[in-house]
Design a protein around this motif. Structure first.
Motif, PDB file in Angstrom:
ATOM      1  N   UNK C  46       0.821  -1.201   0.000  1.00  0.00           N
ATOM      2  CA  UNK C  46       0.000   0.000   0.000  1.00  0.00           C
ATOM      3  C   UNK C  46       0.858   1.254   0.000  1.00  0.00           C
ATOM      4  N   UNK C  47       1.915   1.182   0.792  1.00  0.00           N
ATOM      5  CA  UNK C  47       2.791   2.352   0.882  1.00  0.00           C
ATOM      6  C   UNK C  47       3.513   2.597  -0.439  1.00  0.00           C
ATOM      7  N   UNK C  48       4.020   1.526  -1.050  1.00  0.00           N
ATOM      8  CA  UNK C  48       4.866   1.700  -2.225  1.00  0.00           C
ATOM      9  C   UNK C  48       4.077   1.922  -3.499  1.00  0.00           C
ATOM     10  N   UNK C  49       2.894   1.336  -3.580  1.00  0.00           N
ATOM     11  CA  UNK C  49       2.171   1.451  -4.841  1.00  0.00           C
ATOM     12  C   UNK C  49       0.903   2.283  -4.724  1.00  0.00           C
ATOM     13  N   UNK C  50       0.585   2.734  -3.510  1.00  0.00           N
ATOM     14  CA  UNK C  50      -0.610   3.540  -3.281  1.00  0.00           C
ATOM     15  C   UNK C  50      -1.869   2.833  -3.768  1.00  0.00           C
ATOM     16  N   UNK C  51      -1.937   1.519  -3.530  1.00  0.00           N
ATOM     17  CA  UNK C  51      -3.115   0.753  -3.931  1.00  0.00           C
ATOM     18  C   UNK C  51      -3.616  -0.015  -2.725  1.00  0.00           C
ATOM     19  N   UNK C  52      -4.845   0.217  -2.265  1.00  0.00           N
ATOM     20  CA  UNK C  52      -5.309  -0.526  -1.088  1.00  0.00           C
ATOM     21  C   UNK C  52      -5.497  -2.008  -1.349  1.00  0.00           C
ATOM     22  N   UNK C  53      -5.826  -2.386  -2.584  1.00  0.00           N
ATOM     23  CA  UNK C  53      -6.015  -3.804  -2.879  1.00  0.00           C
ATOM     24  C   UNK C  53      -4.660  -4.442  -3.191  1.00  0.00           C
ATOM     25  N   UNK C  54      -4.222  -5.330  -2.302  1.00  0.00           N
ATOM     26  CA  UNK C  54      -2.859  -5.862  -2.449  1.00  0.00           C
ATOM     27  C   UNK C  54      -2.748  -6.788  -3.647  1.00  0.00           C
ATOM     28  N   UNK C  55      -3.834  -7.536  -3.927  1.00  0.00           N
ATOM     29  CA  UNK C  55      -3.779  -8.415  -5.094  1.00  0.00           C
ATOM     30  C   UNK C  55      -3.515  -7.579  -6.350  1.00  0.00           C
ATOM     31  N   UNK C  56      -4.202  -6.458  -6.462  1.00  0.00           N
ATOM     32  CA  UNK C  56      -3.969  -5.579  -7.612  1.00  0.00           C
ATOM     33  C   UNK C  56      -2.537  -5.076  -7.631  1.00  0.00           C
TER      34      UNK C  56
END
Lengths: 131, 498, 94
Positions: C46-56
Motif C-alpha cells: 500500500x505504501x509503495x504502490x498507493x493501492x489498497x487492494x494488495x492483489x492488484x
C-alpha cells in the motif's frame, strides 16, 4: 486418520478433482469430453493454489484506511490472507481460458473436415480414406 | 547499457508481433521483411548478453526494479546466454527461409502466421531467460499456444495431431504448475535463485520430492522423452515446413534446457543425484528413446517423418548427457543442445526445400536430386555425416563427450547405445543419400534416352538456399570451433560442483 | 486405454496425496507460503504502490511482467484462432 484428512481436506478435494480431469483427458474417446476434462484439471490446480493462500481467521487483502500518509504503522500480516497465490491464479485462469479457446478452434477445424468429434469414428474415416 | 540488452531480447519481438497485423493490414508483403529485421535484434542482444556474461560473469535483470524474491528477475548466466544465442540465431535463419515456403503452403494466412511465428520465438526466448519458475510457466504457455495453432494449419491430419498435442502438452504444463505449487507451499518462494538457497534444508521433505517428480514429468512431456513422446511425431510431421523447421530444433531443446535448469540450478546436483534415483530412470528411458526413435525412423519412407523420429532419438542423447551427471556428460549435453539444434534445423530446412520444389517427401522419389538441387543435397550430406558422427562436423564432438561421460559414470550400456545410434543414423542417412545420388536409372528412363545431362538444375530459391547453406556451414564451423566454445562458455555453464 | 488412464490418474492422485502429508495444515498462518515472501507484500504494497487492494498491487506492479505475459497469451490465442479459422469463411469448403 480422519483428523489427518480434515486438517488437509482442501488437498483431498483438489486431488479428487484432478484425478477426474486427468482420467477424462486420457480415457475419454470424445474430443469435447477430453477438453472438459482439461478444464476440470486446470480448475483443480486453481483451487489448490488458492487454498494455499488461506490463513485461518484472516480477511481479504484489501487495506481500507491504510492509505496515503500513514504508511508507517505496522500492518498485522496474520489479519490478511496471502495475496500471491491469487495473483498467480489470475494469470493461470487466463492461460487456461486461452488454451480452451485454441482447443475449441482446433475442434472446429476437425469437425469441418470429418463431421464428427468421436475419436473412433475419425480413426475409421482416416483408415477408409487411406491416410 | 549491457544490462539493457537482456530486456531487448524479449521486448522487441513481443512488441513487434503486435505490429505485424497492423502492417499486414496495410501491406501484406511488408510482414516478411519486418519479421526478419525484428529477429536480428534478439540475436544481437543475446550476443551482447553472452559477451557481458563472459567478461563480467553472471548477472540478473530486475523487471520493474523490484528486488528478486518479490519481483521477477531475468537470470543470465553462461547456460541461459548460450541457449539464448542458439534460439535467436535459428529463429532468424528460419524466418529468412519461411518466405517462399509460406507463400506456397499457406498463401492466405501469411499475416497471422508471421505474428504467431514472432510470438513463438518470444515464448521460447522468455522460457530461457527468466529466473522465476512461475514466469517460466507463462512463457511456456505462450510458446505452446502459438505452436498448437501453427501445427493445426498443416496438412491432412494436422488438426487431430494438434489436438492431441494440446491435451498432452496441457497435462505437461499443468504438472509443471503443480510442481511450482508444491515448491511454493514448502518454501514460499518462486524465484529460482531464492529457491536454490532455501531448498537444501528441505531436501528430505516429501513435498519437495513430489514437486521434483512433477517438474520432471512435466518437462519430459514437453521435451518428448520416450514414453511421453506420443504427441510429437504426428504434430511435427503434419505441421507446415517452416513451422517444423522452427519447432523441431527448438521446442525439445528448450525443454531440455528447462530440465537442466530445474535439476541443476533450482535443485542442487547433490539432490538430483544422491537423494532421488531420477537419473537412473531417465537414462534408461533415454536409451529406449534412442532405439525406439532409430528403429521407427528406419521404417519410414517419408523423409520428414523419418527426421521426426530422429528428433525423438536426439532428445535421448541430451537426456543421457544430463543423466550421467558428471562434467563430461553435461558438457556433451549442453554442446548437443547447440549441435542438434543446428543439425535439425538444417535437415528440416532441406526437407522443406525439397518439398517446395518437387512436391514430395518420399525417399524413393528423390532420384537425381543431386543434379537438380546440388547445393541443397550437399548441405544435406554434410549434416547427415555430422549426424552419423564423422569428425570435422559438429555432431562428432558432442557425441564424443556424451560417450566419455557415460564411460566415466560406468554406464557402459548407455555408451554402447550412443555408438549403436551412430550406426543406425549411418544406415538411415545412407539410404536417403543412395536414393538421391546413386540410384541406378530405371530401364524406362534409359529407353527414353534419359541421361544425367538432361536433368535440369532446379535449385531452391535464394531465400531458402542461403539459410540452408549457412546452416550447413555452421555444422562444419561449430565442429571446428567446438573446443573454443567449450572452453569459453560451456565449461562455466556446467555446475561448479562437478 | 481406459484402464491405463484410470491407473495413471490414480497413481498421480496417490503421489499428490503422499506429498501433502508433510504440508502445513489448511489455513495455518505460519506456513512457509504465508511467511516467506508474502508478508512484505501485505506490509509494503500500500505504501509503495498507493493501492489498497494488495492483489492488484502485486498483479500490476510487483509481478507485472507475468501479467504482461498473460495479456500476450490472450493475444496469441486470438491470433491463433484467426489463423486457424479465417480462410474458410470466404469460400466454403476446401
Amino acid at each position: 486418520m480422519l483428523e489427518y484428512i480434515i486438517s488437509k481436506y482442501n488437498f483431498w478435494i483438489y486431488v479428487i478433482l484432478m484425478m477426474i480431469g486427468l482420467y477424462a483427458m486420457m480415457g475419454k474417446r470424445n474430443f469435447v469430453k477430453k477438453l472438459i476434462g482439461m478444464n476440470i484439471f486446470q480448475s483443480a490446480i486453481i483451487l489448490f493454489f488458492v487454498s494455499t493462500g488461506v490463513k485461518a481467521g484472516a480477511t481479504v487483502p484489501i487495506l481500507s484506511g491504510h492509505g496515503h500518509g500513514h504508511g508507517h504503522e505496522l500492518i498485522e500480516v496474520a489479519k490478511y490472507i496471502n495475496p500471491l497465490p491469487h495473483v498467480l491464479m489470475l494469470t493461470a485462469i487466463v492461460v487456461s481460458i486461452a488454451t480452451t479457446g485454441v482447443a475449441l478452434a482446433v475442434l472446429i477445424l476437425i469437425y469441418r473436415r470429418y463431421n464428427t468429434l468421436e475419436e473412433d469414428e475419425i480413426l475409421k474415416i482416416r483408415k477408409d480414406t487411406g491416410v | 547499457m549491457a544490462e539493457q540488452f537482456a530486456a531487448l531480447v524479449i521486448v522487441v519481438p513481443l512488441i513487434a508481433s503486435l505490429f505485424v497485423p497492423l502492417i499486414g493490414w496495410w501491406k501484406k508483403e511488408l510482414c516478411y521483411p519486418w519479421v526478419v529485421a525484428v529477429l536480428v535484434v534478439p540475436l544481437i542482444s543475446s550476443l551482447g548478453v553472452l559477451n557481458t556474461v563472459m567478461t563480467t560473469g553472471k548477472f540478473s535483470y530486475r523487471l520493474g526494479g523490484w528486488a528478486p524474491p518479490w519481483g521477477i528477475e531475468y537470470m543470465l548466466d553462461h547456460l541461459s546466454a548460450f541457449v539464448l544465442v542458439i534460439v535467436s540465431f535459428i529463429s532468424l535463419i528460419v524466418a529468412i527461409y519461411a518466405k517462399k515456403s509460406v507463400e506456397d503452403e499457406l498463401p492466405e494466412k501469411t499475416v497471422p502466421f508471421y505474428t504467431l511465428f514472432l510470438l513463438l520465438v518470444t515464448g521460447l526466448l522468455g522460457i530461457v531467460i527468466t529466473g522465476d519458475v512461475f514466469n517460466l510457466f507463462v512463457f511456456l504457455e505462450i510458446s505452446a499456444l502459438s505452436c498448437y495453432a501453427l501445427i493445426a494449419i498443416g496438412e491432412e491430419g494436422a488438426p487431430i495431431a494438434a489436438f492431441n498435442y494440446i491435451i498432452i502438452g496441457t497435462i505437461g504444463a499443468c504438472f509443471y504448475l503443480l510442481g511450482v505449487g508444491y515448491l511454493y507451499i514448502a518454501t514460499g518462494s518462486l524465484n529460482m535463485a531464492d529457491l536454490a538457497n532455501i531448498l537444501p534444508d528441505l531436501y528430505h521433505s516429501k513435498v519437495i520430492l513430489i514437486a521434483f517428480a512433477f517438474f520432471t514429468v512435466g518437462v519430459a512431456v514437453k521435451a518428448g522423452l520416450f514414453p511421453l513422446h506420443v504427441w510429437l511425431p504426428d504434430a511435427y510431421c503434419t505441421a507446415p515446413s517452416a513451422v517444423s523447421a522452427l519447432i523441431a530444433p527448438l521446442m525439445t531443446k528448450v525443454a531440455a534446457y528447462v530440465m537442466i535448469r530445474v535439476m541443476f540450478t533450482v535443485f542442487q546436483p547433490h539432490f538430483s543425484v544422491d537423494i532421488v534415483p531420477v537419473f537412473a530412470i531417465l537414462g534408461w528411458l533415454a536409451v529406449f528413446a534412442i532405439f525406439f526413435g532409430g528403429i521407427k525412423a528406419l521404417a519410414q519412407t517419408d523423409l520428414k517423418r523419418m527426421l521426426v523420429y530422429i528428433v525423438v532419438a536426439e532428445v535421448g542423447y541430451i537426456v543421457i548427457g544430463v543423466s550421467v551427471a558428471n562434467r563430461m556428460g553435461l558438457t556433451g549435453a549442453v554442446l548437443h543442445i547447440m549441435n542438434d539444434a543446428v543439425m535439425m534445423a538444417c535437415l528440416f530446412l532441406v526437407v522443406g526445400a525439397i518439398f517446395y520444389k518437387t512436391g514430395t517427401r518420399d525417399i524413393h522419389q528423390l532420384r537425381y536430386l543431386n543434379k537438380k538441387m546440388p547445393f541443397t543435397m550437399a548441405a544435406f550430406t554434410i549434416t547427415a555425416l555430422s549426424m552419423v558422427g564423422i569428425p570435422p562436423a559438429c555432431g562428432f564432438f558432442s557425441k564424443w563427450y556424451l560417450i566419455l561421460g557415460s564411460i566415466e559414470a560406468g554406464q557402459w550400456v548407455w555408451a554402447a547405445t550412443l555408438l549403436c545410434s551412430s550406426l543406425i543414423n549411418a544406415v538411415l542417412f545412407f539410404r536417403v543419400i543412395e536414393c538421391a545420388y546413386f540410384k541406378p536409372m530405371e530401364p524406362a528412363y534409359a529407353h527414353d534416352g534419359g541421361t544425367h545431362e538432361e536433368i535440369q538444375r532446379d535449385e531452391a530459391p535464394l531465400t531458402m538456399l542461403v539459410p540452408i547453406v549457412i546452416m550447413a556451414a555452421g555444422v562444419i564451423l561449430l565442429g571446428l570451433f567446438s573446443g573454443n566454445i567449450i572452453s569459453s562458455v560451456i565449461q562455466f555453464a556446467v555446475p561448479a560442483s562437478f | 486405454m481406459k484402464v491405463i488412464a484410470l491407473i495413471a490418474a490414480l497413481m498421480t492422485g496417490a503421489l499428490l496425496i503422499y506429498g501433502t502429508e508433510e504440508m502445513p495444515d489448511w489455513g495455518d498462518p505460519n506456513s512457509p507460503a504465508s511467511s516467506h515472501v508474502s508478508p512484505k507484500y501485505i506490509q509494503e504494497a500500500t505504501e509503495k504502490t498507493a493501492t489498497p487492494n494488495i492483489v492488484t498491487a502485486v498483479l500490476a506492479d510487483y509481478r507485472s511482467y507475468d501479467t504482461m505475459g498473460e495479456v500476450v497469451v490472450v493475444f496469441t490465442a486470438g491470433i491463433g484462432c484467426i489463423l486457424m479459422l479465417r480462410k474458410k469463411r470466404k469460400g466454403e469448403g476446401d
